[in-house]
Scaffold this active site. Structure first.
Site, mmCIF file in Angstrom:
data_model
loop_
_atom_site.group_PDB
_atom_site.id
_atom_site.type_symbol
_atom_site.label_atom_id
_atom_site.label_comp_id
_atom_site.label_asym_id
_atom_site.label_seq_id
_atom_site.Cartn_x
_atom_site.Cartn_y
_atom_site.Cartn_z
ATOM 1 N N ASP A 3 15.736 -35.179 -2.109
ATOM 2 C CA ASP A 3 15.886 -36.455 -1.414
ATOM 3 C C ASP A 3 15.726 -36.251 0.096
ATOM 4 O OD1 ASP A 3 16.579 -39.052 -0.674
ATOM 5 O OD2 ASP A 3 18.198 -39.190 -2.133
ATOM 6 N N ASP A 4 14.689 -36.859 0.669
ATOM 7 C CA ASP A 4 14.448 -36.838 2.121
ATOM 8 C C ASP A 4 14.124 -35.451 2.672
ATOM 9 O OD1 ASP A 4 15.031 -39.515 2.022
ATOM 10 O OD2 ASP A 4 16.785 -39.441 3.324
ATOM 11 N N CYS A 21 12.776 -44.141 -0.845
ATOM 12 C CA CYS A 21 13.171 -43.515 -2.110
ATOM 13 C C CYS A 21 13.009 -44.414 -3.330
ATOM 14 C CB CYS A 21 14.589 -42.976 -2.014
ATOM 15 S SG CYS A 21 15.831 -44.179 -1.542
ATOM 16 N N LYS A 73 20.692 -38.806 -8.837
ATOM 17 C CA LYS A 73 20.501 -40.159 -8.306
ATOM 18 C C LYS A 73 19.559 -40.981 -9.181
ATOM 19 C CE LYS A 73 18.457 -42.246 -4.112
ATOM 20 N NZ LYS A 73 18.143 -41.980 -2.690
ATOM 21 N N HIS A 130 19.120 -45.098 -8.639
ATOM 22 C CA HIS A 130 18.638 -46.035 -7.609
ATOM 23 C C HIS A 130 17.397 -46.810 -8.042
ATOM 24 C CE1 HIS A 130 17.952 -46.846 -3.039
ATOM 25 N NE2 HIS A 130 18.673 -47.793 -3.642
ATOM 26 N N HIS A 162 19.693 -35.960 1.747
ATOM 27 C CA HIS A 162 19.956 -37.294 2.293
ATOM 28 C C HIS A 162 21.261 -37.282 3.097
ATOM 29 C CE1 HIS A 162 20.381 -41.669 2.420
ATOM 30 N NE2 HIS A 162 19.253 -41.816 1.735
ATOM 31 N N ASP A 206 11.031 -37.065 -2.450
ATOM 32 C CA ASP A 206 10.787 -38.489 -2.721
ATOM 33 C C ASP A 206 10.088 -39.190 -1.567
ATOM 34 O OD1 ASP A 206 12.994 -38.442 -1.012
ATOM 35 O OD2 ASP A 206 14.067 -40.047 -2.059
ATOM 36 N N ASN A 207 10.172 -38.638 -0.363
ATOM 37 C CA ASN A 207 9.477 -39.182 0.802
ATOM 38 C C ASN A 207 9.608 -38.160 1.919
ATOM 39 O OD1 ASN A 207 12.172 -41.314 0.466
ATOM 40 N ND2 ASN A 207 12.175 -39.870 2.175
ATOM 41 N N LYS A 249 10.361 -40.659 7.499
ATOM 42 C CA LYS A 249 10.705 -41.587 6.422
ATOM 43 C C LYS A 249 10.734 -43.000 7.000
ATOM 44 C CE LYS A 249 14.783 -42.781 3.621
ATOM 45 N NZ LYS A 249 16.157 -42.370 3.240
#
Length: 525
Positions: free
Chosen positions: A30-31, A68, A122, A124, A212, A271-272, A303
């Site tokens: 994540d991130d 995300c 996660k 989401h 994140h 994810d990004n 992001k």
């Protein structure tokens, strides 16, 4: 016969009894920023990620969405988020939004070939009604949280002004307000591997919160591995990244201990792009003028943005020897790839399941099935063949947002990549999706920009970059190429014709204050 030949022969003989359907582990960070891994030159040590990346196949021309929820929707469906109304900002757990129930998700396809399917981490992708939650969408088990992010220890998650507890074991709330969630997630993943019958195909979607925000990590990781970083915020971020690296090691070690590794395809992705801004105020977080959260250097942007720093992602594939032709092991794959392709690659390329209505099927039979945007990259990844992709839609959003996040309705923004060209379109001149300084160097880089020349007018609404000649997006060449810009703009708006309006993320239907302080499904679809 040489030693290597004998080894390969033994592996081939051993794998004559291997599964026809390989185990699949999909690890989604994540991130994670472009320069947050040491094989991209980071000051952060990531030896386990580095080893898997450099001994596998590094995907160095791989793209995600800039946020995300859209990326995760693309990953789970193989479709551009704009086709589902999921292209604007991220999902709000309090509102009626999620992947539409008429979409078929990755685990649902895998279930047709008897995969045991698990998600750890996660989600989401919708949780206002039970029907949108993981165990209703093809997963046999779920262990983690529904929302975008949470306090790593207390498991409290806030969306705008609403806050609640968020951690689940399947549908049941699991109360633990003191253990770092990365420990819980890793332990569950290892437990699933250790208790799996390896004669059955296994799918693990592991989606930890790291890296994140918030800035939280056990002090051991910060103190032991990151003391060389002077800035305190970047040092905590380093510790979170080292923890992520340790997760990779622990999961792959568990697969080897269970003798599952040679039957496993391990796909790692972010994810990004990395978040170099304070996510509450969209302000760069600097030590002086240096990045202190993630680093995407030398890529432009963060992001949230359509620049390379927001959408060009860390990714690699590794796994059993039998899955990769010898020349591709340890190679860099520069073929163009989009996160929608992971869906099709794992289903059609790895699991050998035919997707009804994919692009080739539509052309041949006129199928009325939903368009699948993802392409099967497995021949490119496993054999070094050319990528079948030449273009992708970065995003199409009929509504823009200004630089403080206010909605600018009916003012299209987005981007498209065709060949070596990328067109960025904004409805609002200083759009949120272009916000922030152009380049945010990490603390150990002396230069302030990779550009010898910088051409960019923030008041323009259309921007064009040649990513072969200008990979750092230093020179906007839209005004120099009016016909090409117009042709790409038409192509961009054609994608818009097949896009849905963004789902409503503002009408509140679920409030943790009304459900015992817990984020929980509260209504029907």
């Amino acid at each position: 016969m040489g030693v290597l030949s004998i080894l390969l022969l033994l592996i081939s003989f051993d794998c004559a009894l291997c599964l026809n359907s390989p185990h699949i582990v999909l690890f989604l960070a994540d991130d994670l920023g472009w320069r947050d891994v040491s094989y991209h030159g980071s000051e952060i040590p990531t030896p386990n990620i580095d080893l898997l990346a450099t001994s596998g196949v590094r995907l160095e021309n791989y793209y995600t969405q800039c946020l995300c929820s859209p990326s995760r929707a693309a990953l789970m469906t193989g479709r551009y988020p704009s086709r589902m109304g999921l292209q604007h900002i991220v999902l709000n757990p309090a509102a009626r939004n999620g992947i539409p129930l008429n979409e078929t998700l990755l685990p649902q396809y895998l279930k047709t070939k008897n995969y045991n399917t698990h998600i750890v981490g996660k989600w989401h992708l919708g949780s206002y009604a039970w029907e949108f939650t993981p165990t209703y969408r093809g997963f046999d088990s779920f262990y983690g949280y529904y929302t975008s992010h949470e306090d790593y220890y207390t498991k409290q998650s806030c969306s705008l002004s609403l806050c609640g507890y968020d951690f689940r074991d399947n549908e049941s709330v699991l109360y633990d307000n003191h253990t770092y969630n990365g420990y819980l997630l890793t332990d569950r993943a290892i437990d699933l591997i250790e208790n799996h019958n390896p004669t059955n195909p296994f799918f693990l979607y592991f989606a930890p919160e790291n890296v994140h925000t918030p800035l939280q990590v056990p002090s051991y990781y910060e103190d032991t591995f990151c003391s060389h970083i002077n800035n305190s915020i970047r040092r905590i971020h380093c510790g979170k990244t080292v923890f992520l690296d340790e997760m990779v090691k622990n999961i792959t070690d568990a697969l080897r201990a269970k003798n599952m590794w040679e039957d496993t395809v391990f796909f790692f992705s972010t994810d990004n792009g990395g978040d170099v801004y304070n996510p509450l105020f969209f302000q760069p977080q600097f030590s002086g003028d240096r990045a202190t959260y993630s680093s995407n250097w030398p890529l432009r942007g963060s992001k949230f943005t359509y620049f390379e720093g927001g959408i060009r992602g860390i990714a690699f594939v590794n796994g059993g020897v039998r899955f990769f032709a010898p020349p591709v092991r340890g190679s860099i794959n520069n073929g163009l790839m989009h996160i929608t392709d992971v869906f099709t690659t794992l289903i059609e390329g790895v699991a050998k399941i035919k997707i009804p209505g994919n692009a080739s099927c539509r052309k041949k039979s006129g199928s009325s099935h939903k368009i699948i945007d993802g392409k099967n990259m497995w021949p490119s990844i496993s054999k070094g063949m050319y990528s079948p992709r030449n273009e992708f839609l970065v995003n199409y959003d009929p509504h823009d947002s200004d630089f403080v996040g206010n909605l600018v309705p009916f003012s299209a923004n987005g981007a498209i990549r065709v060949g070596e060209m990328k067109l960025i379109v904004t409805g609002y001149p200083q759009s949120l999706y272009l916000y922030g300084p152009a380049y945010v160097p990490p603390t150990d880089i002396q230069s302030y920009t990779p550009c010898s020349e910088f051409v960019y007018d923030p008041n323009q609404r259309v921007h064009l970059y040649n990513l072969t000649a200008d990979p750092w997006e230093c020179r906007d060449i839209a005004l120099l190429n009016p016909q090409l810009t117009l042709d790409l703009l038409k192509r961009f708006y054609r994608y818009g014709m097949s896009s849905e309006l963004p789902q409503d993320a503002n009408t509140i239907v679920c409030n943790p204050a009304l459900t015992g302080g817990v984020w929980t499904p509260c209504t029907t679809p």
